[in-house]
Design a protein around this motif. Structure first.
Motif, PDB file in Angstrom:
ATOM      1  N   GLY A 196       1.976  20.186  13.126  1.00 38.85           N
ATOM      2  CA  GLY A 196       2.867  19.046  13.322  1.00 38.85           C
ATOM      3  C   GLY A 196       4.097  19.364  14.155  1.00 38.85           C
ATOM      4  O   GLY A 196       4.536  18.550  14.973  1.00 38.85           O
ATOM      5  N   PHE A 197       4.665  20.560  13.960  1.00 32.89           N
ATOM      6  CA  PHE A 197       5.897  20.917  14.662  1.00 32.89           C
ATOM      7  C   PHE A 197       5.666  21.844  15.863  1.00 32.89           C
ATOM      8  O   PHE A 197       6.554  22.012  16.699  1.00 32.89           O
ATOM      9  N   ARG A 198       4.476  22.469  15.930  1.00 26.16           N
ATOM     10  CA  ARG A 198       4.177  23.419  16.996  1.00 26.16           C
ATOM     11  C   ARG A 198       5.261  24.500  17.077  1.00 26.16           C
ATOM     12  O   ARG A 198       5.676  24.926  18.161  1.00 26.16           O
ATOM     13  N   ASP A 199       5.703  24.948  15.927  1.00 26.44           N
ATOM     14  CA  ASP A 199       6.776  25.931  15.831  1.00 26.44           C
ATOM     15  C   ASP A 199       6.229  27.166  15.125  1.00 26.44           C
ATOM     16  O   ASP A 199       5.652  27.075  14.032  1.00 26.44           O
ATOM     17  N   SER A 200       6.417  28.342  15.711  1.00 28.84           N
ATOM     18  CA  SER A 200       5.837  29.575  15.168  1.00 28.84           C
ATOM     19  C   SER A 200       6.377  29.933  13.790  1.00 28.84           C
ATOM     20  O   SER A 200       5.738  30.702  13.061  1.00 28.84           O
ATOM     21  N   LYS A 201       7.520  29.377  13.414  1.00 32.82           N
ATOM     22  CA  LYS A 201       8.064  29.708  12.089  1.00 32.82           C
ATOM     23  C   LYS A 201       7.193  29.163  10.956  1.00 32.82           C
ATOM     24  O   LYS A 201       7.335  29.566   9.814  1.00 32.82           O
ATOM     25  N   TYR A 224       8.098  13.181   8.753  1.00 33.69           N
ATOM     26  CA  TYR A 224       7.698  14.354   9.521  1.00 33.69           C
ATOM     27  C   TYR A 224       6.923  15.278   8.591  1.00 33.69           C
ATOM     28  O   TYR A 224       7.092  15.211   7.369  1.00 33.69           O
ATOM     29  N   PRO A 225       6.063  16.135   9.117  1.00 40.28           N
ATOM     30  CA  PRO A 225       5.230  16.989   8.267  1.00 40.28           C
ATOM     31  C   PRO A 225       6.012  17.703   7.176  1.00 40.28           C
ATOM     32  O   PRO A 225       7.060  18.300   7.434  1.00 40.28           O
ATOM     33  N   GLY A 226       5.501  17.620   5.941  1.00 39.25           N
ATOM     34  CA  GLY A 226       6.126  18.302   4.815  1.00 39.25           C
ATOM     35  C   GLY A 226       7.235  17.527   4.138  1.00 39.25           C
ATOM     36  O   GLY A 226       7.682  17.912   3.056  1.00 39.25           O
ATOM     37  N   PHE A 227       7.715  16.449   4.793  1.00 44.82           N
ATOM     38  CA  PHE A 227       8.807  15.645   4.247  1.00 44.82           C
ATOM     39  C   PHE A 227      10.016  16.535   3.914  1.00 44.82           C
ATOM     40  O   PHE A 227      10.511  17.232   4.800  1.00 44.82           O
ATOM     41  N   LEU A 228      10.471  16.573   2.668  1.00 46.29           N
ATOM     42  CA  LEU A 228      11.618  17.411   2.324  1.00 46.29           C
ATOM     43  C   LEU A 228      11.215  18.652   1.527  1.00 46.29           C
ATOM     44  O   LEU A 228      11.415  19.784   1.969  1.00 46.29           O
ATOM     45  N   VAL A 229      10.639  18.436   0.351  1.00 43.27           N
ATOM     46  CA  VAL A 229      10.378  19.551  -0.559  1.00 43.27           C
ATOM     47  C   VAL A 229       9.413  20.563   0.046  1.00 43.27           C
ATOM     48  O   VAL A 229       9.701  21.766   0.092  1.00 43.27           O
ATOM     49  N   PHE A 265       0.841  -1.197   0.000  1.00 46.05           N
ATOM     50  CA  PHE A 265       0.000   0.000   0.000  1.00 46.05           C
ATOM     51  C   PHE A 265       0.877   1.248   0.000  1.00 46.05           C
ATOM     52  O   PHE A 265       1.753   1.399   0.856  1.00 46.05           O
ATOM     53  N   ILE A 266       0.618   2.139  -0.942  1.00 43.68           N
ATOM     54  CA  ILE A 266       1.412   3.360  -1.104  1.00 43.68           C
ATOM     55  C   ILE A 266       0.491   4.569  -1.016  1.00 43.68           C
ATOM     56  O   ILE A 266      -0.550   4.604  -1.659  1.00 43.68           O
ATOM     57  N   SER A 267       0.888   5.560  -0.225  1.00 45.92           N
ATOM     58  CA  SER A 267       0.128   6.807  -0.172  1.00 45.92           C
ATOM     59  C   SER A 267       0.893   7.908  -0.883  1.00 45.92           C
ATOM     60  O   SER A 267       2.109   8.055  -0.707  1.00 45.92           O
ATOM     61  N   ASN A 268       0.185   8.677  -1.698  1.00 41.76           N
ATOM     62  CA  ASN A 268       0.777   9.826  -2.382  1.00 41.76           C
ATOM     63  C   ASN A 268       0.662  11.103  -1.538  1.00 41.76           C
ATOM     64  O   ASN A 268       0.737  12.198  -2.056  1.00 41.76           O
ATOM     65  N   THR A 269       0.495  10.974  -0.235  1.00 43.72           N
ATOM     66  CA  THR A 269       0.379  12.142   0.614  1.00 43.72           C
ATOM     67  C   THR A 269       1.563  13.091   0.444  1.00 43.72           C
ATOM     68  O   THR A 269       2.698  12.657   0.239  1.00 43.72           O
ATOM     69  N   SER A 270       1.275  14.387   0.543  1.00 39.87           N
ATOM     70  CA  SER A 270       2.340  15.385   0.414  1.00 39.87           C
ATOM     71  C   SER A 270       2.908  15.800   1.761  1.00 39.87           C
ATOM     72  O   SER A 270       3.797  16.650   1.821  1.00 39.87           O
ATOM     73  N   GLY A 271       2.413  15.203   2.862  1.00 40.70           N
ATOM     74  CA  GLY A 271       2.971  15.599   4.141  1.00 40.70           C
ATOM     75  C   GLY A 271       2.363  14.939   5.363  1.00 40.70           C
ATOM     76  O   GLY A 271       2.793  15.193   6.485  1.00 40.70           O
ATOM     77  N   LEU A 272       1.368  14.066   5.189  1.00 41.92           N
ATOM     78  CA  LEU A 272       0.732  13.408   6.322  1.00 41.92           C
ATOM     79  C   LEU A 272       1.558  12.212   6.799  1.00 41.92           C
ATOM     80  O   LEU A 272       2.336  11.639   6.034  1.00 41.92           O
ATOM     81  N   SER A 273       1.371  11.852   8.041  1.00 38.47           N
ATOM     82  CA  SER A 273       2.163  10.778   8.643  1.00 38.47           C
ATOM     83  C   SER A 273       1.837   9.411   8.046  1.00 38.47           C
ATOM     84  O   SER A 273       0.687   8.964   8.086  1.00 38.47           O
ATOM     85  N   ILE A 274       2.854   8.756   7.509  1.00 39.55           N
ATOM     86  CA  ILE A 274       2.681   7.404   6.967  1.00 39.55           C
ATOM     87  C   ILE A 274       2.356   6.432   8.107  1.00 39.55           C
ATOM     88  O   ILE A 274       1.535   5.522   7.956  1.00 39.55           O
TER      89      ILE A 274
END
Length: 282
Positions: free
Chosen positions: A249-254, A184-189, A114-123
């Motif tokens: 996901g990161f709880r970071d203000s940036k 992690y949220p957003g992965f790399l790109v 099973f493969i998900s094409n999600t762009s940033g959700l947790s696998i």
């Protein structure tokens, strides 16, 4: 397996592009969607694209016919129970994806990956609703799929090395360059790109003209497209959803979404797809 059967779930823009790329690589592809109209629309787009390649001399009519023979569409998961790979490409909503994966797990053969094409959700989160978390992995394609050469491969906490190797090989077979991305949220790109676009929107909110921000990054950083143009192209609602995912996901203000971005989305100005975003389109 040298020529596995592959099912793509979701006949939207991403699902259509994924199906086309895999089909052109010589695989048998089944496209699944609950909407018969969406399936017909997707099929028409794929055949039209293939015929344009014939006109350009890139492929011949015989190859188009072979693609048609290897392409099927269905309205139910039960029609693709014997597939080796399932690639999910439904809208980017966690609960929807989990609902899809839970149903797939009930009807698809136990050996399928099973493969998900999600762009940033947790696998790991998506895999948790299945009885085969070691066989669940992320494979993030980029739009437009036929033109973009990259895929991000994302392992969940329980994804097996065997499944990773199979998906890495599949990426190569369909002509994509694969990079490993952390779960992690957003992965790399998106983790790098989307905050940059968000910061560009802050510049506009603070008084800079969109065209000046775009010119600055195109001429000063050698970007092929300015960040404000790219925001309109991607869709401001999609951009906002990604920023919100990073922020939560990161709880970071940036990663806080720019208020101007929120205002435009709330006003229905979503970019090219609505004819108006930071720029106006005819």
């Amino acid at each position: 397996m040298e020529n596995p059967r592959i099912a793509v779930i979701g006949a939207g823009l991403m699902g259509t592009g994924i199906a086309q790329v895999i089909l052109e690589a010589g695989f048998h592809v089944s496209l699944v969607d609950v909407s018969a109209d969406q399936l017909e629309n997707s099929k028409g787009k794929i055949y039209s694209f293939l015929n344009r390649k014939v006109e350009k001399g890139e492929i011949d009519k015989e190859y188009v016919n072979s693609c048609i023979e290897r392409f099927t569409t269905f309205n139910s998961f039960e029609s693709v129970t014997d597939t080796e790979f399932v690639i999910e490409a439904v809208p980017e909503r966690l609960e929807l994806k989990k609902q899809i994966f839970k149903k797939l797990d009930e009807v698809i053969n136990q050996n399928a990956i099973f493969i998900s094409n999600t762009s940033g959700l947790s696998i790991s989160d998506i895999a948790s609703v299945t009885n085969r978390p070691e066989q669940v992995i992320g494979m993030h394609f980029f739009f437009p799929v036929p033109k973009m050469g990259l895929v991000e491969i994302i392992k969940g906490v329980l994804t097996s090395d065997f499944v990773y190797d199979k998906v890495k090989k599949l990426s190569e077979q369909i002509g994509k360059n694969a990079v490993d991305a952390p779960n992690y949220p957003g992965f790399l790109v998106n983790r790098v790109l989307v905050p940059m676009i968000n910061e560009a929107i802050y510049c506009v909110m603070e008084g800079a003209k969109p065209e000046d921000v775009d010119a600055a990054m195109k001429l000063g950083a050698n970007h092929p497209m300015g960040p404000i143009q790219l925001a309109d192209f991607v869709g401001l609602d999609t951009l906002l959803a990604t920023m919100q995912g990073l922020y939560e996901g990161f709880r970071d203000s940036k990663y806080r979404p720019c208020p101007l971005l929120i205002n435009l989305v709330e006003g229905g100005q979503l970019g090219r797809k609505t004819g108006r975003g930071f720029y106006t389109y005819k």
